[in-house]
Design an enzyme around this catalytic site. Structure first.
Site, mmCIF file in Angstrom:
data_model
loop_
_atom_site.group_PDB
_atom_site.id
_atom_site.type_symbol
_atom_site.label_atom_id
_atom_site.label_comp_id
_atom_site.label_asym_id
_atom_site.label_seq_id
_atom_site.Cartn_x
_atom_site.Cartn_y
_atom_site.Cartn_z
ATOM 1 N N ARG B 121 0.820 -1.230 0.000
ATOM 2 C CA ARG B 121 0.000 0.000 0.000
ATOM 3 C C ARG B 121 0.843 1.264 0.000
ATOM 4 O O ARG B 121 0.429 2.304 0.503
ATOM 5 C CB ARG B 121 -0.959 0.019 1.184
ATOM 6 C CG ARG B 121 -1.904 -1.181 1.188
ATOM 7 C CD ARG B 121 -3.055 -1.019 2.146
ATOM 8 N NE ARG B 121 -3.737 -2.293 2.282
ATOM 9 C CZ ARG B 121 -3.508 -3.161 3.271
ATOM 10 N NH1 ARG B 121 -2.649 -2.876 4.212
ATOM 11 N NH2 ARG B 121 -4.164 -4.303 3.292
ATOM 12 N N LYS B 143 3.161 11.608 -11.063
ATOM 13 C CA LYS B 143 2.329 10.793 -11.949
ATOM 14 C C LYS B 143 3.092 9.514 -12.258
ATOM 15 O O LYS B 143 4.207 9.553 -12.777
ATOM 16 C CB LYS B 143 2.017 11.534 -13.241
ATOM 17 C CG LYS B 143 0.935 12.577 -13.090
ATOM 18 C CD LYS B 143 0.432 13.031 -14.465
ATOM 19 C CE LYS B 143 -0.707 14.023 -14.324
ATOM 20 N NZ LYS B 143 -1.204 14.470 -15.650
ATOM 21 N N GLU B 185 9.811 19.177 -24.395
ATOM 22 C CA GLU B 185 9.110 19.511 -23.137
ATOM 23 C C GLU B 185 9.667 20.798 -22.536
ATOM 24 O O GLU B 185 8.945 21.562 -21.890
ATOM 25 C CB GLU B 185 9.214 18.362 -22.125
ATOM 26 C CG GLU B 185 8.513 17.068 -22.540
ATOM 27 C CD GLU B 185 6.983 17.065 -22.311
ATOM 28 O OE1 GLU B 185 6.438 18.065 -21.797
ATOM 29 O OE2 GLU B 185 6.350 16.058 -22.670
ATOM 30 N N ARG B 242 -2.972 22.105 -13.460
ATOM 31 C CA ARG B 242 -2.012 21.095 -13.878
ATOM 32 C C ARG B 242 -2.247 20.676 -15.323
ATOM 33 O O ARG B 242 -1.326 20.249 -16.021
ATOM 34 C CB ARG B 242 -2.055 19.882 -12.939
ATOM 35 C CG ARG B 242 -0.965 18.886 -13.234
ATOM 36 C CD ARG B 242 -0.704 17.900 -12.091
ATOM 37 N NE ARG B 242 0.386 17.012 -12.473
ATOM 38 C CZ ARG B 242 1.087 16.267 -11.635
ATOM 39 N NH1 ARG B 242 0.825 16.289 -10.349
ATOM 40 N NH2 ARG B 242 2.060 15.486 -12.069
ATOM 41 N N ASN B 246 -0.409 19.576 -20.169
ATOM 42 C CA ASN B 246 -0.794 18.683 -21.266
ATOM 43 C C ASN B 246 -0.815 19.391 -22.612
ATOM 44 O O ASN B 246 -1.262 18.818 -23.607
ATOM 45 C CB ASN B 246 -2.185 18.089 -20.992
ATOM 46 C CG ASN B 246 -2.178 17.215 -19.764
ATOM 47 O OD1 ASN B 246 -1.193 16.533 -19.485
ATOM 48 N ND2 ASN B 246 -3.267 17.224 -19.014
ATOM 49 N N HIS B 249 -0.321 17.515 -25.768
ATOM 50 C CA HIS B 249 -0.281 16.086 -25.429
ATOM 51 C C HIS B 249 -1.491 15.307 -25.918
ATOM 52 O O HIS B 249 -1.387 14.107 -26.150
ATOM 53 C CB HIS B 249 -0.087 15.899 -23.924
ATOM 54 C CG HIS B 249 1.338 16.084 -23.488
ATOM 55 N ND1 HIS B 249 2.022 17.265 -23.683
ATOM 56 C CD2 HIS B 249 2.224 15.229 -22.910
ATOM 57 C CE1 HIS B 249 3.259 17.141 -23.204
ATOM 58 N NE2 HIS B 249 3.415 15.922 -22.737
ATOM 59 N N HIS B 266 8.670 10.381 -27.559
ATOM 60 C CA HIS B 266 7.595 11.181 -26.953
ATOM 61 C C HIS B 266 7.724 12.664 -27.318
ATOM 62 O O HIS B 266 6.752 13.286 -27.768
ATOM 63 C CB HIS B 266 7.597 10.997 -25.435
ATOM 64 C CG HIS B 266 6.559 11.806 -24.731
ATOM 65 N ND1 HIS B 266 5.207 11.565 -24.871
ATOM 66 C CD2 HIS B 266 6.659 12.872 -23.890
ATOM 67 C CE1 HIS B 266 4.525 12.444 -24.145
ATOM 68 N NE2 HIS B 266 5.381 13.242 -23.539
#
Lengths: 367, 367
Positions: B121, B143, B185, B242, B246, B249, B266
């Site tokens: 956990r 993430k 990026e 946030r 993106n 993306h 990517h």
């Protein structure tokens, strides 16, 4: 319905308990969940009819709610089942606004909770427990997960539900042995936290065994209340308090593992485990013979075992039990932490109890 | 080393960036992690030597640190790899005090972060990114996750590292194409948040392309700083902020999916994706031709594509792109959310942009 709140800041949620009728599920559900969410019900195959009712009650708002069935039993808490459900979620085009509803016992709650925690980095879910064990234990508190073949619950996450819905009428069809297994966790709450509750269990044992709806609602409510309090204080089991819920569980998990999962129901293994812990507490002078006897008698009254069956006693060497206990995740840096009672209503964490005393406490439960 | 802090309350953590030497990793590590923890290093097979150095620097304190290698490439973000690592963790007797160290690019960081979030956990982990892309993007912000064959990152969790250690000297052996992919990026941060930074990228493009250590440390530091700020404000991507990360993306993920993962790196797909988003912003009158041109020129300067290669253009029908974009998880209740610039240094979320304009914006990038 009676309602409680699990107080966890932004992660707080209600538990509703009782014998509801009509559309009460629908209205409670949409108090907790936005109406625009796509809902998916995942249920134990054995409670299909009840799960259908749950899904049907949402249909007028959510459109046709899809149902996914999972086979009963601990073996469904597996990587394979999780994988299958992940793929079903994709096929259903579930997104991060989707909501899962888990209908079933602890296996379903743990599996679906973990599924919810891992889908799109976490989606909402609702617990609808249908076994006594799940109602008083696993559906509250956010522990979710699956097993590896060699170790229970080593894979998982803390992920709180958005609501817990406990309809005690779903216990009517629960097999007697499973109902009694749930009572082991109820007794546990009395031993670890609440002597007055333990006394009520002793006094009302007949109506509890008869599944009188008032008595059942009362023991479920009080168990959830005690658990909610512990979880609110120590959500991630980092402060020591939540660990008291593991009373009997380090022994119990080892028993489940050695007997092979499925031989004992969880509550049965925990009942023997609490007896071993009780024996150890007595040997260490932490509580009295009278306390241990009250615990043992209440297990017996509820038809719960306190001894390993002689037919499988051969599997239970001290060495095998100890090894399995140390493998259990409730060790810290390889040191065994055990929860032991000081009296009915209070427990403490004991680190590094003497090995020979642990062995004797185990032996006393193997005929 | 320069240090930043990602401010997330109890989940705050430092990012160290620079060109360190000697035992600096060891001392930073044990500032963040208790010395009694069992440490396990999981690394990309292609950076074995660097990972060995990381493990060796901990050995004097942690005992022999085991290393687990994972094959390079996006296909390692799979259920099969995760399953294998879960079983390795059990074999290594990892417990809830164990700490994982992820050494590699974004694939390793995402996979090991998710492994950490699901083991017992949740256990601690440290990010040691070795690609520019991972340094400026995936290693910061928590993430984590894996892919299903049909959908990227649909399985995962938010799980913050306890430290990020960025040794820019590990870029020295990075293939040129991967280095340039990371620059996409970096450019993104300029477009979405910081015009002055975008200008510095334009001005210092030569030293950046030469991987001058000072220039590289500066662009990594500023990128991390911008990302840390966004993450601190909107950890779980629930407040809208946030989502600006993106930018490009939703188009980019669709490009990656249709070209088959692996055709484009990517950053290359994102570079084309940002160009599509830039085209759309222009068509909607949201920013100027001059803004779009600056963006396109900087991509070109860094050797990044802004057009789909004609050899695979046949796969990129408007319908296929749109379907893939809607499947991408950044939809909400089935409605497409796109991040579009208003100028260099600022973006906004646009819901339900006109389909024909989206199609034209896509078409303009397909030769």
């Amino acid at each position: 319905m009676q309602s409680l709140q699990v107080s966890l800041g932004v992660r707080s949620y209600p538990i509703h308990i009782g014998n509801p009728g009509g559309d009460s599920f629908q209205s409670a559900f949409f108090d907790a969940i936005p109406k625009s969410s796509k809902v998916i019900v995942v249920h134990d195959a054995s409670v299909k009819e009840f799960a259908d009712g749950i899904a049907r009650s949402l249909n007028p708002v959510s459109g046709k709610v899809p149902l996914l069935a999972v086979e009963s039993g601990e073996t469904s808490k597996s990587i394979e089942q999780l994988d299958r459900l992940w793929k079903s979620m994709l096929a259903l085009k579930a997104d991060r606004q989707s909501v899962l509803v888990a209908v079933g016992g602890g296996v379903i709650g743990d599996l679906v909770g973990f599924l919810a925690s891992t889908w799109n980095r976490g989606v909402r879910f609702v617990q609808v427990p249908t076994t006594l064990l799940a109602m008083v234990d696993s559906s509250v508190g956010g522990k979710t997960g699956i097993n590896l073949p060699e170790a229970k619950n080593v894979i998982g996450a803390f992920w709180q539900p958005h609501m817990v819905w406990i309809d005690v009428s779903s216990l009517n069809t629960l097999p007697d042995r499973e109902y009694r297994s749930g009572l082991a966790e109820v007794i546990k709450y009395g031993v670890i936290l609440d002597e007055a509750f333990f006394e009520r269990l002793e006094e009302q044992s007949s109506s509890i065994l008869e599944r009188n709806a008032v008595a059942v609602t009362e023991i479920v409510r009080r168990s959830c209340e005690l658990k909610a309090h512990v979880v609110a204080e120590d959500e991630y089991e980092t402060k020591g308090l939540r660990a008291i819920l593991n009373y009997g569980h380090t022994f119990g998990h080892a028993i489940e593992a050695l007997a092979e999962y499925g031989t004992y129901l969880h509550g049965e293994a925990i009942s023997i485990g609490m007896t071993m812990a009780g024996n150890l507490a007595l040997a260490l002078g932490r509580w009295t013979e009278r306390d241990l006897e009250r615990q043992t008698k209440l297990f017996a009254r509820f038809g719960l075992p306190t001894q390993i069956a002689s037919s499988i006693a051969g599997r239970f060497s001290q060495a095998a039990m100890l090894e399995s206990m140390i493998l259990d995740k409730k060790t810290s840096h390889g040191r065994l932490h055990l929860i032991l009672p000081t009296r009915i209503g209070h427990v403490e964490t004991v680190v590094d109890a003497p090995l020979n005393a642990i062995q004797d406490a185990i032996d006393a439960c193997i005929s």
